[in-house]
Enzyme design. Structure first.
Site: not given
Ligand SMILES: *Cc1c(COP(=O)(O)O)cnc(C)c1O
Length: 432
Positions: A149, A244, A272
């Site tokens: 994701y 990511d 995060k």
């Molecule tokens: C949570 C997450 C996102 C998206 O971040 P948001 O702040 O929810 O938009 C993207 N990449 C990874 C790996 C994530 O865990």
């Protein structure tokens, strides 16, 4: 352990009203408990390792607002720093010294980052990084992995199964095929599939983006050699490697997965934890690439609230707390105790299960395993997970409401919390 059925009258009332006001009653889909069944609980307040719902029930929390609460919820030092910052105002929309402070901390910590741009979410960070990958290479295609994701931007909403690996069909209505036509996908941990995509699309692939440890298809670590292989393949084909680390950054090591595994990508996204519970994202990398971002360069990307002083403050204090000695050893020890305990209890109560942890990130699937990719993860008994989730909730344990989400511990979780959790797991698994 004796449990009585949870009294959740107020949660039910509030959620029923919410469903008339907001689609599905929530501001983000997983919160609605659709994949585990039953009703979500409505939170009232959070502190340390615990959450309290509006009916007064207390739970040990293993979601940690999806990762940011690594020091424990509402840490007194973070709150104190925020109170001081609040007196100076909530948003400047102009340069702010706190941006320098957090930028320096991020650059010092994350091996690949020499310069950083702050945004407001992980989604924004991934959108920015994709534009930058394309701007730098002059190529349009990207490779992502099934089950990974990268936020909800159109270009990333593809998880095509193996049969349609190169078709780039979107996952959601409203995403035009033209938007995802340049999104190629491969199964996680499958270097040969990546190699093939590079061969089939010569000089067209801007880069490869991945979660260096997957958390959004459940917890799936990279196989030995996978990250190294991607580093070599991208270099060989003049493409960029992007980690990511929105989830893994400052979570599985202070310097993220790239520090943990000793593989340095070209670009990195963060979010995060670096916002300490306030909305933040960031992307960064080598200076020569980052200098393309406006206003230093021509690649446009902007944000009204980006670099917000409150978010910077919470991030700075959270990273300061994480720099204290023993942090990651403590997270690792406590999480290993939890993860090993869950697997052992599953075995003793006769349930097929597999899982693991790295530092304060863990996962657990109701399937024999091993799980190397999303296809493997999907063999899990999700109905059983739903019953397990509900049972744990009734024992005062709050797990992520999906089989396909990683779990998180914090520095506030004690041995006693883990013992209580395992005791609950034993009772629930025995009853499944
Ligand atoms: C949570 C997450 C996102 C998206 O971040 P948001 O702040 O929810 O938009 C993207 N990449 C990874 C790996 C994530 O865990």
């Amino acid at each position: 352990m004796v449990t009585t059925p949870l009294k959740t009258t107020k949660s039910e009332e509030i959620f029923a009203a919410a469903q008339k006001l907001m689609p599905g009653g929530v501001s983000s889909p997983v919160r609605a408990f659709k994949s585990v069944g039953g009703q979500p609980i409505v939170f009232d307040h959070v502190k340390g390792a615990y959450i309290w719902d509006v009916d007064g029930n207390q739970y040990i929390d293993y979601v940690g607002t999806w990762g940011p609460a690594i020091c424990g919820h509402a840490h007194p030092e973070v709150l104190a720093a925020l109170r001081d910052a609040l007196e100076k105002g909530t948003s400047f929309g102009a340069p702010c010294y706190l941006e320098n402070v957090l930028a320096e901390m991020v650059i010092d910590a994350v091996p690949s980052i020499e310069m950083v741009r702050f945004v407001n979410s992980g989604t924004e960070a991934c959108m920015g990084v994709l534009r930058l990958m394309r701007a730098f290479t002059g190529r349009d295609k990207l490779i992502k992995f099934e089950g990974c994701y990268h936020g909800h931007a159109d270009m990333f909403l593809v998880k095509a199964g193996s049969g349609v690996a190169t078709l780039g069909l979107p996952d959601s209505p409203g995403v035009p095929k033209s938007t995802t036509a340049n999104t190629l996908t491969a199964p996680y941990n499958d270097l040969d599939a990546v190699k093939q995509l590079f061969e089939e699309n010569p000089d067209q692939i801007a880069g490869v983006i991945l979660e260096p440890v997957v958390g959004n298809a459940g917890f799936i670590p990279p196989d030995a050699g996978f990250l190294e292989g991607l580093r070599l393949l991208t270099q060989e084909h003049g493409a960029l490697l992007v980690f990511d680390e929105v989830m893994t950054g400052f979570r599985i090591a202070y310097g993220g997965a790239q520090e943990k595994f000793g593989i340095t990508p070209d670009l990195t996204t963060l979010g995060k934890i670096i916002g300490g519970g306030l909305p933040v994202g960031a992307y960064g990398g080598r200076k020569e690439i980052m200098q393309l971002v406006a206003p230093a360069g021509p690649m446009y990307q902007a944000g009204t609230l980006s670099g917000n002083p409150l978010a910077m403050t919470a991030g700075i204090k959270t990273l300061e707390l994480l720099q204290r000695p023993g942090t990651y050893e403590q997270l690792d020890r406590i999480t290993k105790k939890l993860s090993d305990g869950l697997l052992q209890i599953a075995q003793e109560t006769g349930h097929a299960a597999c899982g693991g942890q790295i530092s304060g990130m863990f996962g657990f699937f109701f399937t024999e395993g091993p799980v190397h990719n999303y296809e493997d993860a999907k063999k899990s008994d999700t109905a059983k997970f739903g019953r397990f989730h509900r049972g744990m909730l009734e024992h005062g344990i709050y797990l992520a409401p999906s089989q396909f989400e990683a779990g998180f511990t914090s520095l506030a979780h004690t041995d006693e919390d883990i013992d209580r959790t395992l005791e609950a797991a034993r009772a629930v698994m025995a009853s499944l």
